[in-house]
Design an enzyme around this catalytic site. Sequence first.
Site, PDB file in Angstrom:
ATOM      1  N   HIS A 170      -3.929  -4.718  -0.332  1.00 30.61           N
ATOM      2  CA  HIS A 170      -3.557  -5.317   0.953  1.00 30.61           C
ATOM      3  C   HIS A 170      -3.661  -6.841   0.864  1.00 30.61           C
ATOM      4  CE1 HIS A 170      -3.248  -1.738   3.508  1.00 30.61           C
ATOM      5  NE2 HIS A 170      -4.122  -1.207   2.672  1.00 30.61           N
ATOM      6  N   CYS A 193       0.841  -1.206   0.000  1.00 28.35           N
ATOM      7  CA  CYS A 193       0.000   0.000   0.000  1.00 28.35           C
ATOM      8  C   CYS A 193       0.881   1.263   0.000  1.00 28.35           C
ATOM      9  CB  CYS A 193      -0.986  -0.041   1.168  1.00 28.35           C
ATOM     10  SG  CYS A 193      -2.319   1.157   0.967  1.00 28.35           S
ATOM     11  N   GLU A 238      -2.797  -8.955   2.964  1.00 27.22           N
ATOM     12  CA  GLU A 238      -3.186  -9.494   4.278  1.00 27.22           C
ATOM     13  C   GLU A 238      -4.683  -9.404   4.514  1.00 27.22           C
ATOM     14  OE1 GLU A 238      -1.876  -6.573   3.712  1.00 27.22           O
ATOM     15  OE2 GLU A 238      -2.562  -5.078   5.164  1.00 27.22           O
TER      16      GLU A 238
END
Lengths: 196, 255
Positions: free
Chosen positions: A178, A76, A180
């Site tokens: 992202h 990011c 994650e």
Amino acid sequence: MIALVDYRAGNVFSVTSALERLGAEVVLTSDADVILSADRVVFPGVGYAKSAMDELEARGLLPVLRAVRRPFLGICLGMQLMCSHSDEGDTGLIGIVDASVERFDAGVCQKIPQIGWNRILRPRGPLFDGIRDGEWFFFDHSYYVPLLGDATVCETEYYGFEYTSALGVDNFYGVQFHPEKSGKAGERLLANFLEL
Amino acid sequence: MLAKRIIPCLDIKDGRTVKGINFLNLKDAGDPVENAVRYCEEGADELVFLDITATVERREPLSALVRRIARNINIPFTVGGGIRTVEDVQSILTSGADKVSINSQAVRNPSLISGSSSRFGAQCMVVAIDARANAAMKSGYEVCVDGGRTPAGLDVLDWALEVQDLGAGEILLTSMEADGTRNGYDIGITALLSKSLHIPVIASGGAGRPEDFARVFGPECGADAALAASVFHYHEIGIGELKAYLQRAAITVRV
């Protein structure tokens, strides 16, 4: 061991958890020796480019990050900071990739920030092994990295506008989304990074 | 183009998932983390956890549970219930939540929206609005607080526009009449907000059938996301089947 670069870059709990779920040992650190001797370096980031750069500079991390020779992944804002300049606070960046970070044009992109699930287009290279063209990832950003030729390793389209959603130069990789927070596809990308 | 989002909601009381109708007659519905992991595997795009007793009993937010959730799931999630201060917001976010949802406290103290938004970004501020039909209001709907118990004297559209200006990143709109009925989302007020705001609107309350989702996402209404609890919890609608249905209905979903 994975060095997760610590420069008060917002919440790193999710990144840590995602890597730990894959069996990685994660150390949150701003120590140059730890970063340079780690197997992998993950460079997270949420927030404002100028303040992030001030914090990195205060910690003496700019030359350290440039000197990393092991696989490096910016996430990011972390990916944006790998470029050379950002309009967000009109600041110079780390300069790993020669590119200028700009704000989405409000005349084109009706909703800024872009928050939500969007597709990656034409993913290439080892980071995307086993990840299909058009796979969905979770995005959350107002600024973007333009198309960079060979350094762009996948694109994303927002209101018809295409920009770089992942970049790769030598050992340095960056993703605008992202991983994650991107379900199984994100997990696969992080697993690929651990295999590089 | 962004995908329309399917968001299962888990109501939390004393660390357990609970279910009721119109916030009453609560039944135990399992461990929130186990429920959450199952929803991720089924293809949920995001999750919302609401501590439904927190406002009334003024309990502390559930940081420990939030950490346990963050450790175990890999999609974005929102936590709401009993958040009163910018410090509460920070505590939830640093525990691993991506967004916080505020409702009653936003009405009582609108500076909580602006204060949190300027500090942590609009993307993490969801303002929840419980709307009850009231013909005396301009939009036909009045904002209610305290889990829908107390009319706040505010018009729903006026309030939504105000919180957008204050820095809300998203609106979670629940129709009190539709909630728990399974007769479909309230299209009228959801469409009005979707068309009047430039921030995303999450429709909530009343989901019963896949058609309800198609309608709330369709051109007539235009919601960005749809939240539901019972239909997912009791396996009446599988998220995978729902997305396949929506895809056939030409709605962009993540599959």
